[in-house]
Write a protein that holds these residues in place. Structure first.
Motif, PDB file in Angstrom:
ATOM      1  N   SER A 179      45.003  35.196 -97.120  1.00 58.53           N
ATOM      2  CA  SER A 179      46.136  35.161 -96.213  1.00 58.53           C
ATOM      3  C   SER A 179      47.166  36.207 -96.637  1.00 58.53           C
ATOM      4  CB  SER A 179      46.772  33.758 -96.223  1.00 58.53           C
ATOM      5  OG  SER A 179      47.868  33.713 -95.338  1.00 58.53           O
ATOM      6  N   ILE A 180      47.645  36.963 -95.658  1.00 58.50           N
ATOM      7  CA  ILE A 180      48.701  37.931 -95.932  1.00 58.50           C
ATOM      8  C   ILE A 180      49.787  37.791 -94.864  1.00 58.50           C
ATOM      9  CG2 ILE A 180      47.120  39.589 -96.989  1.00 58.50           C
ATOM     10  CD1 ILE A 180      47.414  41.260 -94.395  1.00 58.50           C
ATOM     11  N   THR A 181      50.974  38.257 -95.194  1.00 64.15           N
ATOM     12  CA  THR A 181      52.074  38.262 -94.240  1.00 64.15           C
ATOM     13  C   THR A 181      52.231  39.673 -93.680  1.00 64.15           C
ATOM     14  OG1 THR A 181      53.207  36.505 -95.447  1.00 64.15           O
ATOM     15  CG2 THR A 181      54.529  37.801 -93.912  1.00 64.15           C
ATOM     16  N   ILE A 182      52.168  39.777 -92.362  1.00 66.74           N
ATOM     17  CA  ILE A 182      52.301  41.091 -91.735  1.00 66.74           C
ATOM     18  C   ILE A 182      53.545  41.093 -90.847  1.00 66.74           C
ATOM     19  CG2 ILE A 182      49.813  41.477 -91.730  1.00 66.74           C
ATOM     20  CD1 ILE A 182      49.872  40.835 -88.720  1.00 66.74           C
ATOM     21  N   ASP A 183      54.043  42.289 -90.565  1.00 68.74           N
ATOM     22  CA  ASP A 183      55.156  42.445 -89.613  1.00 68.74           C
ATOM     23  C   ASP A 183      54.562  42.517 -88.214  1.00 68.74           C
ATOM     24  OD1 ASP A 183      57.082  42.457 -91.584  1.00 68.74           O
ATOM     25  OD2 ASP A 183      56.893  44.618 -91.919  1.00 68.74           O
ATOM     26  N   TYR A 184      54.791  41.455 -87.444  1.00 63.51           N
ATOM     27  CA  TYR A 184      54.182  41.363 -86.109  1.00 63.51           C
ATOM     28  C   TYR A 184      55.143  41.914 -85.066  1.00 63.51           C
ATOM     29  CZ  TYR A 184      51.391  39.444 -82.327  1.00 63.51           C
ATOM     30  OH  TYR A 184      50.613  39.304 -81.206  1.00 63.51           O
ATOM     31  N   ASP A 185      54.712  42.957 -84.346  1.00 58.43           N
ATOM     32  CA  ASP A 185      55.552  43.604 -83.338  1.00 58.43           C
ATOM     33  C   ASP A 185      55.352  42.897 -81.997  1.00 58.43           C
ATOM     34  OD1 ASP A 185      57.019  45.259 -81.754  1.00 58.43           O
ATOM     35  OD2 ASP A 185      56.273  47.113 -82.658  1.00 58.43           O
ATOM     36  N   LEU A 186      56.448  42.399 -81.427  1.00 58.41           N
ATOM     37  CA  LEU A 186      56.377  41.660 -80.153  1.00 58.41           C
ATOM     38  C   LEU A 186      56.433  42.587 -78.942  1.00 58.41           C
ATOM     39  CD1 LEU A 186      58.795  38.739 -81.071  1.00 58.41           C
ATOM     40  CD2 LEU A 186      56.304  38.677 -81.030  1.00 58.41           C
ATOM     41  N   TYR A 187      56.406  43.877 -79.164  1.00 56.54           N
ATOM     42  CA  TYR A 187      56.573  44.846 -78.088  1.00 56.54           C
ATOM     43  C   TYR A 187      55.580  44.604 -76.940  1.00 56.54           C
ATOM     44  CZ  TYR A 187      56.388  49.325 -75.648  1.00 56.54           C
ATOM     45  OH  TYR A 187      56.385  50.290 -74.678  1.00 56.54           O
ATOM     46  N   ALA A 188      54.310  44.425 -77.266  1.00 57.13           N
ATOM     47  CA  ALA A 188      53.290  44.289 -76.215  1.00 57.13           C
ATOM     48  C   ALA A 188      53.535  43.037 -75.370  1.00 57.13           C
ATOM     49  CB  ALA A 188      51.901  44.243 -76.858  1.00 57.13           C
ATOM     50  N   ALA A 208      63.697  40.986 -66.607  1.00 56.42           N
ATOM     51  CA  ALA A 208      62.772  42.064 -66.991  1.00 56.42           C
ATOM     52  C   ALA A 208      63.493  43.119 -67.804  1.00 56.42           C
ATOM     53  CB  ALA A 208      62.146  42.672 -65.735  1.00 56.42           C
ATOM     54  N   LEU A 209      64.713  43.456 -67.386  1.00 55.69           N
ATOM     55  CA  LEU A 209      65.483  44.454 -68.126  1.00 55.69           C
ATOM     56  C   LEU A 209      65.784  43.961 -69.536  1.00 55.69           C
ATOM     57  CD1 LEU A 209      66.881  47.201 -67.887  1.00 55.69           C
ATOM     58  CD2 LEU A 209      68.951  45.994 -67.145  1.00 55.69           C
ATOM     59  N   GLY A 210      66.135  42.665 -69.636  1.00 55.58           N
ATOM     60  CA  GLY A 210      66.393  42.096 -70.958  1.00 55.58           C
ATOM     61  C   GLY A 210      65.148  42.113 -71.839  1.00 55.58           C
ATOM     62  N   LEU A 211      63.995  41.828 -71.262  1.00 55.62           N
ATOM     63  CA  LEU A 211      62.744  41.850 -72.035  1.00 55.62           C
ATOM     64  C   LEU A 211      62.404  43.261 -72.512  1.00 55.62           C
ATOM     65  CD1 LEU A 211      60.605  39.410 -69.862  1.00 55.62           C
ATOM     66  CD2 LEU A 211      61.420  39.003 -72.184  1.00 55.62           C
ATOM     67  N   VAL A 212      62.617  44.258 -71.648  1.00 58.15           N
ATOM     68  CA  VAL A 212      62.352  45.642 -72.051  1.00 58.15           C
ATOM     69  C   VAL A 212      63.283  46.046 -73.187  1.00 58.15           C
ATOM     70  CG1 VAL A 212      62.474  48.046 -71.299  1.00 58.15           C
ATOM     71  CG2 VAL A 212      61.425  46.328 -69.812  1.00 58.15           C
ATOM     72  N   ALA A 213      64.546  45.650 -73.069  1.00 60.88           N
ATOM     73  CA  ALA A 213      65.502  45.968 -74.136  1.00 60.88           C
ATOM     74  C   ALA A 213      65.087  45.301 -75.444  1.00 60.88           C
ATOM     75  CB  ALA A 213      66.904  45.519 -73.722  1.00 60.88           C
ATOM     76  N   ALA A 214      64.649  44.036 -75.348  1.00 62.92           N
ATOM     77  CA  ALA A 214      64.199  43.329 -76.558  1.00 62.92           C
ATOM     78  C   ALA A 214      62.954  43.988 -77.140  1.00 62.92           C
ATOM     79  CB  ALA A 214      63.915  41.865 -76.205  1.00 62.92           C
ATOM     80  N   ALA A 215      62.056  44.451 -76.262  1.00 63.65           N
ATOM     81  CA  ALA A 215      60.832  45.110 -76.752  1.00 63.65           C
ATOM     82  C   ALA A 215      61.164  46.382 -77.515  1.00 63.65           C
ATOM     83  CB  ALA A 215      59.901  45.414 -75.572  1.00 63.65           C
ATOM     84  N   LEU A 216      62.218  47.074 -77.069  1.00 64.11           N
ATOM     85  CA  LEU A 216      62.575  48.347 -77.702  1.00 64.11           C
ATOM     86  C   LEU A 216      63.345  48.145 -78.999  1.00 64.11           C
ATOM     87  CD1 LEU A 216      63.621  50.425 -74.556  1.00 64.11           C
ATOM     88  CD2 LEU A 216      61.551  50.693 -75.936  1.00 64.11           C
ATOM     89  N   TRP A 217      64.200  47.128 -79.055  1.00 67.12           N
ATOM     90  CA  TRP A 217      65.101  47.021 -80.209  1.00 67.12           C
ATOM     91  C   TRP A 217      64.874  45.804 -81.093  1.00 67.12           C
ATOM     92  CZ3 TRP A 217      67.721  48.811 -75.558  1.00 67.12           C
ATOM     93  CH2 TRP A 217      68.012  50.184 -75.592  1.00 67.12           C
ATOM     94  N   LEU A 218      64.113  44.822 -80.619  1.00 71.47           N
ATOM     95  CA  LEU A 218      63.909  43.634 -81.448  1.00 71.47           C
ATOM     96  C   LEU A 218      63.029  43.992 -82.650  1.00 71.47           C
ATOM     97  CD1 LEU A 218      64.730  40.607 -81.196  1.00 71.47           C
ATOM     98  CD2 LEU A 218      62.380  40.173 -80.432  1.00 71.47           C
ATOM     99  N   PRO A 219      63.448  43.654 -83.865  1.00 66.98           N
ATOM    100  CA  PRO A 219      62.618  43.992 -85.038  1.00 66.98           C
ATOM    101  C   PRO A 219      61.349  43.149 -85.097  1.00 66.98           C
ATOM    102  CG  PRO A 219      64.491  42.631 -85.676  1.00 66.98           C
ATOM    103  CD  PRO A 219      64.690  42.948 -84.224  1.00 66.98           C
ATOM    104  N   SER A 220      60.383  43.634 -85.873  1.00 62.78           N
ATOM    105  CA  SER A 220      59.134  42.897 -86.056  1.00 62.78           C
ATOM    106  C   SER A 220      59.406  41.577 -86.760  1.00 62.78           C
ATOM    107  CB  SER A 220      58.142  43.728 -86.877  1.00 62.78           C
ATOM    108  OG  SER A 220      57.877  44.954 -86.236  1.00 62.78           O
ATOM    109  N   VAL A 221      58.555  40.591 -86.499  1.00 62.49           N
ATOM    110  CA  VAL A 221      58.727  39.278 -87.136  1.00 62.49           C
ATOM    111  C   VAL A 221      57.573  39.045 -88.106  1.00 62.49           C
ATOM    112  CG1 VAL A 221      59.962  38.310 -85.179  1.00 62.49           C
ATOM    113  CG2 VAL A 221      57.490  38.146 -85.262  1.00 62.49           C
ATOM    114  N   PRO A 222      57.839  38.429 -89.261  1.00 60.72           N
ATOM    115  CA  PRO A 222      56.751  38.176 -90.211  1.00 60.72           C
ATOM    116  C   PRO A 222      55.803  37.100 -89.687  1.00 60.72           C
ATOM    117  CG  PRO A 222      58.793  37.173 -90.970  1.00 60.72           C
ATOM    118  CD  PRO A 222      59.145  37.976 -89.756  1.00 60.72           C
ATOM    119  N   SER A 223      54.512  37.313 -89.910  1.00 56.13           N
ATOM    120  CA  SER A 223      53.498  36.362 -89.448  1.00 56.13           C
ATOM    121  C   SER A 223      52.352  36.312 -90.454  1.00 56.13           C
ATOM    122  CB  SER A 223      52.971  36.789 -88.070  1.00 56.13           C
ATOM    123  OG  SER A 223      51.932  35.925 -87.646  1.00 56.13           O
TER     124      SER A 223
END
Length: 312
Positions: free
Chosen positions: A278-287, A19-34
């Motif tokens: 179709s467009i490419t957006i920056d998808y935030d994995l935070y949620a 859980a701690l690792g997931l929270v850290a990833a949610a805070l610092w992982l950059p958005s991914v193109p989708s």
């Protein structure tokens, strides 16, 4: 199944670390193109007097047709994904007037709301209501916008002066070239039409002698005199002109929906008739990441003993 104390401590530590690792990833992982498919919409709202008739149902209450159209427009904005574009226009007389060209819905939501809230009956520049010609002008205007939007035309379909079925205004464009949906607003019963004064304030209702009951061209043709004489004088009353709107929609290659029950259903109808891009957006994995972390923590602290006692 019984879990030993030692194993329970180990699993708790493991879940907390994950859980701690997931929270850290949610805070610092950059958005991914989708890549996503979106539609752009130009919402045209009828602001003529008949839209002040209070026979549209919104959340179980009767409201005016214009209030219904504005609220459904607002809720459909919320259904549109980020990256989609939405614009606003009104219709009076025989043409549509674009108030706001399509803009990205998420970044410009407040601007869209401010413009939508300013739409009032007082904005009608003429009291006539030539729905068919207004749709034709909206199509011509949408053709000049890039990317070309889907037209969502909200109206009760009340033509004033009335249009004779054999003298229907001719559509000069190509049906379906611009996608769209006509949204029928209002009830089935004929009701008096509130009459607005020069300040846009409702001041009584239209009387039977205030309006034309026969098309201006048909009234001048001698071969139609008998038909005109038999025509009921009810043009001072209004209901949703479902049949007329269906005919109009087929002429321009639009879809038609009558009083959709929910904004979600209206949005699905729009999507089914729209030309998406179709467009490419920056998808935030935070949620997603934070949600999984919360679920793991919740599993640790569930009252398993209490649940076991209830089962027994």
């Amino acid at each position: 199944m019984t879990i030993s104390y030692r194993l329970r401590i180990g699993l708790t530590a493991l879940f907390m670390l994950v859980a701690l690792g997931l929270v850290a990833a949610a805070l610092w992982l950059p958005s991914v193109p989708s890549d996503v498919d979106i539609m752009d919409g130009l919402f045209v709202l009828d602001v003529t007097d008949s839209m002040n008739v209070e026979d549209a149902v919104l959340d179980g209450e009767k409201v005016s047709r214009l209030v219904w159209a504005k609220e459904f427009t607002r809720r459909v904005f919320l259904e549109m994904p980020c990256g989609a574009h939405a614009g606003l226009a009104i219709f009076s007389e025989a043409r549509a007037l674009i108030l706001m060209n399509p803009v990205e819905v998420c970044r410009n939501y407040n601007d869209l709301m401010q413009m939508l809230n300013t739409i009032e009956p007082s904005m009608a520049w003429v009291r006539s209501s030539e729905v068919s010609k207004a749709i034709y002008t909206a199509i011509r205007q949408a053709n000049e916008i890039t990317p070309k939007p889907t037209i969502i035309f909200m109206t009760d379909g009340h033509e004033s002066p009335p249009v004779h079925e054999s003298l229907f205004p001719k559509f000069q464009g190509t049906p379906g070239e611009i996608p769209g949906v006509i949204v029928g607003v209002g009830g089935k019963d004929l009701l008096p039409i509130p009459k607005t004064n020069e300040q846009g304030v409702i001041d009584g209702v239209w009387d039977v002698n205030d309006v034309m009951h026969v098309d201006v061209y048909a009234s001048s043709r001698g071969d139609m005199a008998d038909a005109n004489a038999r025509k009921p004088r009810t043009e001072h009353l209004s209901s949703q002109k479902t049949s007329h709107l269906e005919t109009l929609a087929s002429r321009v290659g639009f879809g038609f929906t009558s009083s959709p029950q929910s904004p979600e259903r209206l949005y699905k109808t729009m999507r089914s008739h729209a030309k998406t891009r179709s467009i490419t957006i920056d998808y935030d994995l935070y949620a997603w990441l934070s949600g999984i972390a919360f679920l793991l923590v919740a599993l640790i602290f569930l009252p398993y003993q209490w649940l076991g006692n209830r089962k027994n």
